[in-house]
Design an enzyme around this catalytic site. Structure first.
Site, short mmCIF file in Angstrom:
data_model
loop_
_atom_site.label_atom_id
_atom_site.label_comp_id
_atom_site.label_asym_id
_atom_site.label_seq_id
_atom_site.Cartn_x
_atom_site.Cartn_y
_atom_site.Cartn_z
N HIS A 66 1.57 5.15 4.26
CA HIS A 66 0.72 5.72 3.21
C HIS A 66 1.11 7.16 2.90
CE1 HIS A 66 -2.81 2.73 4.13
NE2 HIS A 66 -1.74 2.15 3.62
N SER A 124 0.81 -1.22 0.00
CA SER A 124 0.00 0.00 0.00
C SER A 124 0.85 1.27 0.00
CB SER A 124 -0.95 0.01 1.20
OG SER A 124 -0.26 -0.19 2.40
#
Length: 306
Positions: A249, A198
């Site tokens: 992230h 991610s």
């Protein structure tokens, strides 16, 4: 009685094949395409007259040979997917072995043992990183469970192929690995133990945000609005759901947006740009290969319980 024309043609082809097999051909061969710029080059030329690339060995020639082993469209995206799936299966088997030895059960969603992930290269807090830089690379190829890898695979096959088409395979590989490493560097600095693609996924979204802010038009404005909504949703879910690494992230997103502002959002346009792209791609490949080698050394050196 003379042979029919078709038989004469077949015999001539057979004689030419045998001559080429056992003797050196004295005639001119067929022209070839330069692997770097696709210019038609003479059969006896050793370098392309247009871009200067070697016809016998160069990064471009090696890249073309390697790409023949992968799907013609989005080869790097499919290669990354293959690595992710392979490492997930290996980590799941290792988890099953640990669970069997300890008499424990594993989640139906394939919850991977934390010690297994640590041995395979999970990102650690910077204070306990112990100089193991390769963890920043390996963490992007590891996943904690079936749902985890499923979600990241969905985004990879959607966004990854688009970004690879824009930047070209070599530069895309560089961008994928670098944005992921940047995400896990921020994660390590903020004290997280983390894995997952991610960080790289957010890096790709950051690249697309940079593209939509650079290019004008109603379509780009609409795409930018959708991307911003996705980013907001991801961070809101990250704050609501325990165990999601928002630092990774954020680091990936920021690195992707910054690189997207610096790099031209198109495939290499000339021979010089192609050489630079191939150099970036192969350098990234060496870093990834070195990270895998370091992970294997660490995995077999580290005790199973720690």
């Amino acid at each position: 009685m003379p042979l029919p024309p078709r038989w004469r043609w077949k015999l001539d082809r057979l004689r030419e094949s045998l001559t080429g097999m056992f003797c050196s051909s004295q005639g001119e061969g067929r022209p070839r395409l330069c692997p770097a710029c696709s210019t038609l080059v003479g059969a006896t030329a050793t370098r392309c007259h247009e871009c200067g690339a070697s016809m016998t060995y160069s990064l471009a020639a090696a890249s073309k040979t390697l790409s023949g082993l992968l799907p013609s469209e989005s080869p790097v995206t499919y290669a990354i997917l293959g690595i992710n799936l392979l490492l997930f299966v290996v980590s799941l088997l290792a988890t099953m072995r640990v669970a069997g030895e300890s008499g424990q059960s594993i989640s139906l969603l394939g919850g991977i043992n934390g010690n297994v992930l640590d041995r395979m290269g999970a990102s650690r807090p910077i204070l306990v990183m112990d100089g193991e830089w390769w963890r920043l690379v390996m963490a992007s190829f590891l996943h904690g469970g079936l749902l985890h890898i499923g979600m990241n695979t969905w985004v990879l096959m959607d966004v990854g192929r688009q970004v690879e088409e824009v930047y070209g395979s070599a530069r895309y590989f560089f961008l994928y690995v670098v944005t992921g490493a940047a995400g896990f560097l921020l994660s390590a600095l903020t004290g997280h133990f983390s894995v997952g693609a991610s960080a790289s996924m957010m890096g790709l979204i950051g690249l697309m945000l940079a593209i939509t802010t650079r290019r004008g038009g109603a379509y780009m404005q609409m795409a930018r609005s959708q991307l911003i909504r996705w980013v907001v949703y991801i961070f809101v879910i990250g704050f609501m759901v325990r165990g999601i690494d928002n630092a990774a992230h954020l680091g990936g997103l920021a690195a992707g947006f910054g690189l997207g502002k610096v790099m031209a959002d198109r495939e290499p346009a000339d021979a010089t740009e192609r050489k630079r792209a191939y150099a970036l791609g192969w350098a990234t490949g060496l870093v990834v290969a070195g990270s895998f080698a370091a992970m294997l050394f660490h995995y077999f050196q580290a005790p199973p319980g720690g």
